[in-house]
Design a protein around this motif. Sequence first.
Motif, PDB file in Angstrom:
ATOM      1  N   HIS A   1       0.828  -1.210   0.000  1.00  0.00           N
ATOM      2  CA  HIS A   1       0.000   0.000   0.000  1.00  0.00           C
ATOM      3  C   HIS A   1       0.863   1.261   0.000  1.00  0.00           C
ATOM      4  CE1 HIS A   1      -3.997  -1.655   0.175  1.00  0.00           C
ATOM      5  NE2 HIS A   1      -3.691  -2.426   1.210  1.00  0.00           N
ATOM      6  N   ARG A   2       1.936   1.272   0.791  1.00  0.00           N
ATOM      7  CA  ARG A   2       2.810   2.456   0.801  1.00  0.00           C
ATOM      8  C   ARG A   2       3.461   2.660  -0.554  1.00  0.00           C
ATOM      9  NH1 ARG A   2       4.200   0.711   6.069  1.00  0.00           N
ATOM     10  NH2 ARG A   2       6.121  -0.230   5.327  1.00  0.00           N
TER      11      ARG A   2
ATOM     12  N   THR B   1      13.322   3.170  -5.763  1.00  0.00           N
ATOM     13  CA  THR B   1      13.483   4.024  -4.589  1.00  0.00           C
ATOM     14  C   THR B   1      12.210   4.027  -3.758  1.00  0.00           C
ATOM     15  OG1 THR B   1      15.111   5.400  -5.714  1.00  0.00           O
ATOM     16  CG2 THR B   1      13.979   6.387  -3.820  1.00  0.00           C
ATOM     17  N   GLY B   2      11.060   4.101  -4.423  1.00  0.00           N
ATOM     18  CA  GLY B   2       9.786   4.078  -3.716  1.00  0.00           C
ATOM     19  C   GLY B   2       9.573   2.774  -2.961  1.00  0.00           C
TER      20      GLY B   2
ATOM     21  N   SER C   1      11.060   0.564   4.463  1.00  0.00           N
ATOM     22  CA  SER C   1      11.602   1.102   5.708  1.00  0.00           C
ATOM     23  C   SER C   1      10.893   2.410   6.064  1.00  0.00           C
ATOM     24  CB  SER C   1      13.115   1.338   5.576  1.00  0.00           C
ATOM     25  OG  SER C   1      13.457   1.844   4.325  1.00  0.00           O
ATOM     26  N   PRO C   2       9.688   2.273   6.642  1.00  0.00           N
ATOM     27  CA  PRO C   2       8.862   3.463   6.942  1.00  0.00           C
ATOM     28  C   PRO C   2       9.431   4.376   8.004  1.00  0.00           C
ATOM     29  CG  PRO C   2       7.834   1.476   7.814  1.00  0.00           C
ATOM     30  CD  PRO C   2       9.071   1.058   7.072  1.00  0.00           C
TER      31      PRO C   2
END
Length: 171
Positions: free
Chosen positions: A20-21, A163-164, A170-171
């Motif tokens: 989702h992120r 990169t995304g 790693s939030p």
Amino acid sequence: MTDELGVEPIAATAGLDVAHRWLGNTVWPLLGQDELARLHRSPLGRTEEEWRAALIPALTDLYRRAYPYAEAYETASSAASGFAVKHGYSEAEAKAYGESYAAMNTDANQRVHAEANARAVASLAAKAFTAGDVDAYAQTRPGAMVRACIAVAGPEARDRLATGLRDALSP
């Protein structure tokens, strides 16, 4: 704290928080699909119908744009022109026949390709997102979506997608 689209991030469904992120912060914004990005940033409580309704148009657009139209058109035109020449058409007539055939054939193939893939992936993804099911999400073949994104956004999108994903991990 809100993001650049004014959406406050909420913890995602267990198991799919990274997906989702990544989809919400990288993939859909890259493709100009800000509404779908917002859904991924607030995925909890969404229904399958809500996911499907949002995914089908976005995925249809992605797969339509990713379709190798120019290559398919050239192949169809060349084949149809060759067929016409073998059947007594003049060079000019064969060229016109080939271009007419290629336009009809390629337009139809692009539309069917986009719609069929969008509906299939949207259905699988909607179920996965609603259930928070990592294995079901894997059935959507995310790698194919990455290839479609690169086809649409260009080779430089590869680094942005990577990169995304790294950021999502790693939030």
